[in-house]
Design a protein around this motif. Structure first.
Motif, PDB file in Angstrom:
ATOM      1  N   VAL A  96     -18.282 -12.021 -30.924  1.00 21.93           N
ATOM      2  CA  VAL A  96     -19.650 -11.583 -31.221  1.00 21.93           C
ATOM      3  C   VAL A  96     -19.734 -11.012 -32.635  1.00 21.93           C
ATOM      4  CG1 VAL A  96     -21.437  -9.893 -30.606  1.00 21.93           C
ATOM      5  CG2 VAL A  96     -20.273 -11.217 -28.815  1.00 21.93           C
ATOM      6  N   ASP A  97     -18.744 -10.216 -33.010  1.00 19.38           N
ATOM      7  CA  ASP A  97     -18.728  -9.654 -34.363  1.00 19.38           C
ATOM      8  C   ASP A  97     -18.645 -10.760 -35.420  1.00 19.38           C
ATOM      9  OD1 ASP A  97     -18.855  -7.100 -33.365  1.00 19.38           O
ATOM     10  OD2 ASP A  97     -16.688  -6.735 -33.496  1.00 19.38           O
ATOM     11  N   GLY A 100     -22.139 -13.049 -34.901  1.00 18.52           N
ATOM     12  CA  GLY A 100     -23.412 -12.333 -34.919  1.00 18.52           C
ATOM     13  C   GLY A 100     -24.370 -12.751 -33.814  1.00 18.52           C
ATOM     14  N   LEU A 101     -23.842 -13.343 -32.733  1.00 15.84           N
ATOM     15  CA  LEU A 101     -24.650 -13.771 -31.594  1.00 15.84           C
ATOM     16  C   LEU A 101     -24.006 -13.269 -30.303  1.00 15.84           C
ATOM     17  CD1 LEU A 101     -25.248 -17.479 -32.678  1.00 15.84           C
ATOM     18  CD2 LEU A 101     -26.943 -15.625 -32.775  1.00 15.84           C
ATOM     19  N   SER A 102     -24.792 -13.189 -29.247  1.00 18.77           N
ATOM     20  CA  SER A 102     -24.277 -12.705 -27.975  1.00 18.77           C
ATOM     21  C   SER A 102     -23.356 -13.738 -27.322  1.00 18.77           C
ATOM     22  CB  SER A 102     -25.435 -12.386 -27.023  1.00 18.77           C
ATOM     23  OG  SER A 102     -26.274 -11.377 -27.561  1.00 18.77           O
ATOM     24  N   ARG A 120     -23.471  -8.162 -26.184  1.00 19.79           N
ATOM     25  CA  ARG A 120     -24.730  -8.504 -26.847  1.00 19.79           C
ATOM     26  C   ARG A 120     -24.643  -8.177 -28.330  1.00 19.79           C
ATOM     27  NH1 ARG A 120     -30.083  -6.116 -27.180  1.00 19.79           N
ATOM     28  NH2 ARG A 120     -29.260  -4.237 -26.219  1.00 19.79           N
ATOM     29  N   ALA A 121     -25.050  -9.118 -29.154  1.00 24.40           N
ATOM     30  CA  ALA A 121     -25.046  -8.907 -30.600  1.00 24.40           C
ATOM     31  C   ALA A 121     -26.113  -7.876 -30.981  1.00 24.40           C
ATOM     32  CB  ALA A 121     -25.312 -10.224 -31.327  1.00 24.40           C
ATOM     33  N   LYS A 122     -25.932  -7.271 -32.113  1.00 20.57           N
ATOM     34  CA  LYS A 122     -26.877  -6.267 -32.605  1.00 20.57           C
ATOM     35  C   LYS A 122     -28.257  -6.905 -32.788  1.00 20.57           C
ATOM     36  CE  LYS A 122     -27.332  -2.735 -36.196  1.00 20.57           C
ATOM     37  NZ  LYS A 122     -26.722  -2.164 -37.431  1.00 20.57           N
ATOM     38  N   ALA A 124     -29.990  -8.424 -30.752  1.00 15.94           N
ATOM     39  CA  ALA A 124     -30.219  -9.624 -29.940  1.00 15.94           C
ATOM     40  C   ALA A 124     -31.035  -9.266 -28.706  1.00 15.94           C
ATOM     41  CB  ALA A 124     -28.888 -10.230 -29.511  1.00 15.94           C
ATOM     42  N   VAL A 224     -21.729 -18.866 -25.787  1.00 19.38           N
ATOM     43  CA  VAL A 224     -22.518 -18.184 -26.822  1.00 19.38           C
ATOM     44  C   VAL A 224     -23.982 -18.454 -26.507  1.00 19.38           C
ATOM     45  CG1 VAL A 224     -23.058 -18.054 -29.281  1.00 19.38           C
ATOM     46  CG2 VAL A 224     -20.695 -18.463 -28.531  1.00 19.38           C
ATOM     47  N   TYR A 226     -28.211 -17.684 -27.498  1.00 18.46           N
ATOM     48  CA  TYR A 226     -29.034 -17.329 -28.660  1.00 18.46           C
ATOM     49  C   TYR A 226     -30.470 -17.825 -28.475  1.00 18.46           C
ATOM     50  CZ  TYR A 226     -27.544 -22.136 -29.301  1.00 18.46           C
ATOM     51  OH  TYR A 226     -27.267 -23.460 -29.085  1.00 18.46           O
TER      52      TYR A 226
END
Length: 260
Positions: A96-97, A100-102, A120-122, A124, A224, A226
């Motif tokens: 995720v880091d 940048g997606l969950s 969960r991504a920031k 998101a 992943v 999104y």
């Protein structure tokens, strides 16, 4: 039956299940008896018991036997134990880091996927695929990635008829028959990864790859997820490869040098 007589029966039953698990397809009882050097009467008796309990599925048209739903479910239970969740939590977090997606880690539980890890991504949006949530396997990218790696006999055991195909959106039905499922999964095999577009949540999509054990059995999947408008089509290969690298690393850590 005495205690001493139960033990060989149990051992032989496990040998039969192990043989069916290693085989590329269902086997005749005579073949099982020959490969395991067991009397046919013993094999038939143990197969009948295993079939009654759901661990073996009999295909009368072919006079063959394959693993049943209970065996498939038992096989995935290891993947729901703490080691996989611990390893997965760290590696999914790194995924995720990086993208940048969950993302999440899920296992097969009957005809559903059970979510073991969800990160969960920031910024998101919230997802329905939280930890311990179950969703119809044929509708999710995670489920399709796992199902595509199962032997055909096990897949048929999981989906014997129309009643097995649960839907989430009446206005947007997806994969409602076994023939449709076979087509979807064949596309997954050819492509090397699974996807779903709006079958779980309208406006959201996922891509997924399986986590394989030392026998190439799909014990889990990495996905992943999104919003449709946040990822251009050209980025999909990058997400797939990132998920695949995570899945392979989980396989190495859980199952050792075979995936090194």
């Amino acid at each position: 039956m005495t205690e001493s007589s139960r033990v060989p029966a149990f051992e032989n039953g496990l040998r039969i299940l192990s043989l069916l698990a290693r085989s590329s397809g269902p086997l005749q009882a005579a073949t099982i008896a020959q490969r395991l050097d067991l009397p046919r009467s013993t094999v038939y008796h143990l197969l009948n018991v295993a079939e009654r309990e759901g661990y073996v599925m009999r295909l009368p048209e072919e006079s063959r036997y394959g693993l049943g739903i209970a065996a498939v479910d038992l096989g995935s239970s290891y993947a729901r134990t703490d080691p996989l969740a611990r390893v997965g939590r760290v590696l999914v977090g790194r995924l995720v880091d990086r993208i940048g997606l969950s993302a999440h880690l899920a296992v097969l539980h009957g005809r559903e996927v059970l979510y073991v890890v969800e990160m969960r991504a920031k910024h998101a949006p919230d997802l329905v695929s939280g930890v311990d949530v179950r969703l119809p396997a044929q509708l999710t990218a995670s489920g399709r990635a796992i199902l595509a790696a199962l032997p055909k006999a096990q897949l048929r055991a999981l989906y014997p008829g129309a009643q097995a195909f649960v839907q989430r959106h009446a206005e947007h039905p997806a994969v409602t028959t076994y023939s449709e499922l076979r087509r979807v999964l064949e596309a997954v095999r050819q492509r090397g990864w699974a996807e779903e577009v709006g079958d779980i949540t309208p406006g959201m999509s996922s891509v997924a790859v399986p986590v394989l054990d030392h026998r190439d059995w799909p014990v889990a999947a990495i996905a992943v997820t999104y919003p449709d408008d946040s990822v251009p089509p050209g980025r999909i290969p990058e997400l797939v490869e990132a998920a695949r690298a995570t899945a392979e690393e989980i396989s190495r850590r859980i199952h050792g040098a075979r995936h090194a």
